[in-house]
Design an enzyme around this catalytic site. Structure first.
Site, PDB file in Angstrom:
ATOM      1  N   ASP A 155       0.409  -0.156  -5.292  1.00  0.00           N
ATOM      2  CA  ASP A 155      -0.999   0.378  -4.540  1.00  0.00           C
ATOM      3  C   ASP A 155      -2.005   0.171  -5.409  1.00  0.00           C
ATOM      4  OD1 ASP A 155      -1.223   2.941  -2.334  1.00  0.00           O
ATOM      5  OD2 ASP A 155      -2.813   2.820  -3.767  1.00  0.00           O
ATOM      6  N   CYS A 184      -1.733   4.117  10.840  1.00  0.00           N
ATOM      7  CA  CYS A 184      -1.509   5.139  11.670  1.00  0.00           C
ATOM      8  C   CYS A 184      -2.918   5.399  12.767  1.00  0.00           C
ATOM      9  CB  CYS A 184      -1.269   6.489  10.679  1.00  0.00           C
ATOM     10  SG  CYS A 184      -2.383   6.840   9.509  1.00  0.00           S
ATOM     11  N   ASP A 231       0.633  -1.088   4.729  1.00  0.00           N
ATOM     12  CA  ASP A 231       0.251   0.237   5.557  1.00  0.00           C
ATOM     13  C   ASP A 231      -1.001   0.546   5.013  1.00  0.00           C
ATOM     14  OD1 ASP A 231       0.139   2.319   7.055  1.00  0.00           O
ATOM     15  OD2 ASP A 231       1.640   3.442   5.986  1.00  0.00           O
ATOM     16  N   CYS A 286       0.772  -1.390   0.167  1.00  0.00           N
ATOM     17  CA  CYS A 286      -0.030  -0.093   0.027  1.00  0.00           C
ATOM     18  C   CYS A 286       1.085   1.169   0.013  1.00  0.00           C
ATOM     19  CB  CYS A 286      -0.798   0.012   1.255  1.00  0.00           C
ATOM     20  SG  CYS A 286      -1.727  -1.482   1.435  1.00  0.00           S
ATOM     21  N   ALA A 287       1.783   1.406  -1.206  1.00  0.00           N
ATOM     22  CA  ALA A 287       2.831   2.301  -1.108  1.00  0.00           C
ATOM     23  C   ALA A 287       2.465   3.773  -1.002  1.00  0.00           C
ATOM     24  CB  ALA A 287       3.452   2.010  -2.547  1.00  0.00           C
ATOM     25  N   GLY A 332       4.961   6.734  -1.115  1.00  0.00           N
ATOM     26  CA  GLY A 332       6.265   5.876  -1.270  1.00  0.00           C
ATOM     27  C   GLY A 332       7.311   6.071   0.022  1.00  0.00           C
ATOM     28  N   GLY A 333       6.619   6.887   1.154  1.00  0.00           N
ATOM     29  CA  GLY A 333       7.681   7.068   2.460  1.00  0.00           C
ATOM     30  C   GLY A 333       8.256   5.842   2.914  1.00  0.00           C
ATOM     31  N   LYS A 334       7.307   4.860   3.046  1.00  0.00           N
ATOM     32  CA  LYS A 334       7.837   3.574   3.868  1.00  0.00           C
ATOM     33  C   LYS A 334       8.883   3.015   2.831  1.00  0.00           C
ATOM     34  CE  LYS A 334       4.721   3.291   7.562  1.00  0.00           C
ATOM     35  NZ  LYS A 334       3.994   4.413   7.207  1.00  0.00           N
TER      36      LYS A 334
END
Length: 383
Positions: free
Chosen positions: A248, A337, A284, A226-227, A230-232
């Site tokens: 995604d 989150c 995520d 679940c990009a 792209g932070g992770k």
């Protein structure tokens, strides 16, 4: 602008937000139409608006009305500021407070005092137990700004020194070995050479800690299922020092990944339809965002019981879709989150009920008291 004029403007902008306009959009439109306002005025008005949105229920009670004016009255009463010295009716200042308005002032109820919807406070308390009160209180505050040091290009000391040269002061944060908390100059980060050269990325400290807990190693195959932006995926690539596959369900969300990867010196392959199996698959998942409501306070007021149920169904579907991509003996990492147990541990238990043989090896609820946003992570090993 005088402080009173800023309050008057913030109240008018809050009326637009309460009528359905996005806060960022309202602020941007106002700034473009009022070029006379300096950067300090814009920053102060922005802070007034977002502080009021974080504390909308308590301010509305204290101020006697859920209107822009009522929220500003509530803000002044909460800070024990003499309202009659601000609401004078002088030029550019709010009109004097009426007796009818004073009569509407009241103390907040239990959920109002915690700035949560009535239906949500009991679930919040069930999810967090003894920590619920402190977490609700912290959600009413501004979030701090964190940077992730990109280990492909720098290290903590070098990144700090480069940022300091540009007037951006930072300090390490215990929740993640790659995290720097910005203590001065946060609004300059985007324009800094350290950011432009890919030495640092804006990323919450707990979000970084999630990737640290995955401990991706060189040579492992990695999928960010679940990009999004792209932070992770970038953090995984930096920690493993190798390639990451990004996916995604909405490919449009990944449009910035190639440019971000190029700046970071990371190898990320965007795949709308992933192939094969991977040693680590990170999900995520879409969620309420309750752990990040300090940054997006409007989302707190949009969440309903029905929407929470929809999100839980969506999270189940994400886990079911991702599981086949995990290699035998590999790891399925589930993250949100969120601070709410129905989105977190309950979803992992439900997944294990549907898929016997998966063993939960680790789970953790990162709270706002840990520093950074609220995050949940569970690691499930495939037998």
């Amino acid at each position: 602008m005088t402080p009173a004029a800023r309050i008057q403007t913030a109240g008018e902008l809050l009326d637009a937000v309460l009528a359905g306009q996005a806060a960022e959009q309202a602020l941007t439109r106002w700034a473009r139409s009022n070029r006379y306002a300096g950067s300090k005025d814009r920053a102060a008005i922005r802070d007034l608006v977002f502080d009021a949105l974080r504390r909308k229920r308590s301010y509305a009670a204290l101020g006697g009305a859920e209107t822009g004016r009522g929220l500003m009255l509530g803000a002044l009463r909460a800070s024990e500021t003499a309202i009659d010295e601000v609401f004078t009716g002088a030029r550019f200042m709010p009109a004097p407070v009426t007796e009818a308005e004073r009569a509407a002032f009241r103390s907040p109820s239990e959920a109002e005092a915690r700035d949560l919807p009535d239906w949500l406070w009991p679930e919040f308390a069930r999810s967090l137990g003894d920590a619920a009160e402190a977490e609700a209180r912290l959600l009413r505050e501004r979030a701090e700004v964190f940077l992730r040091v990109n280990l492909l290009k720098s290290n903590l000391d070098t990144a700090q020194a480069r940022l300091a040269e540009e007037g951006i002061a930072t300090e390490p944060h215990a929740v993640s070995p790659t995290a720097l908390r910005v203590t001065e100059g946060a609004r300059r980060v985007h324009l800094s050479a350290a950011y432009g050269d890919g030495l640092v990325e804006l990323q919450d400290a707990a979000s970084q800690a999630v990737v640290n807990a995955l401990a991706p190693q060189p040579g492992q195959s990695l999928l960010d299922f679940c990009a999004g932006g792209g932070g992770k995926a970038l953090a995984m690539a930096a920690q493993a020092g190798g390639p990451v596959t990004a996916h995604d369900i909405d490919p449009g969300r990944m449009r910035d990944i190639p440019a971000r990867a190029a700046r970071a010196g990371a190898e990320i392959t965007v795949q709308p339809a992933p192939q094969g199996v991977f040693d680590i698959v990170l999900c995520d998942a879409p969620c309420s965002g309750s752990g990040s409501w300090r940054r997006a306070p409007e989302a707190k007021w949009r969440l309903t019981e029905d929407r929470l149920a929809e999100l839980c169904t969506m999270q189940d579907a994400v886990l079911d879709a991702a599981a086949p991509f995990v290699a035998p003996g590999g790891w399925l990492a589930y993250a949100t989150c969120s601070l709410l147990a129905p989105e977190n541990s309950a979803r992992v238990s439900a997944f294990q009920d549907r898929h016997p043989g998966w063993v939960m090896d680790f789970d953790r609820q990162f709270t706002l008291q840990d520093g950074g946003d609220g995050f949940y992570l569970a690691l499930l090993k495939r037998g």
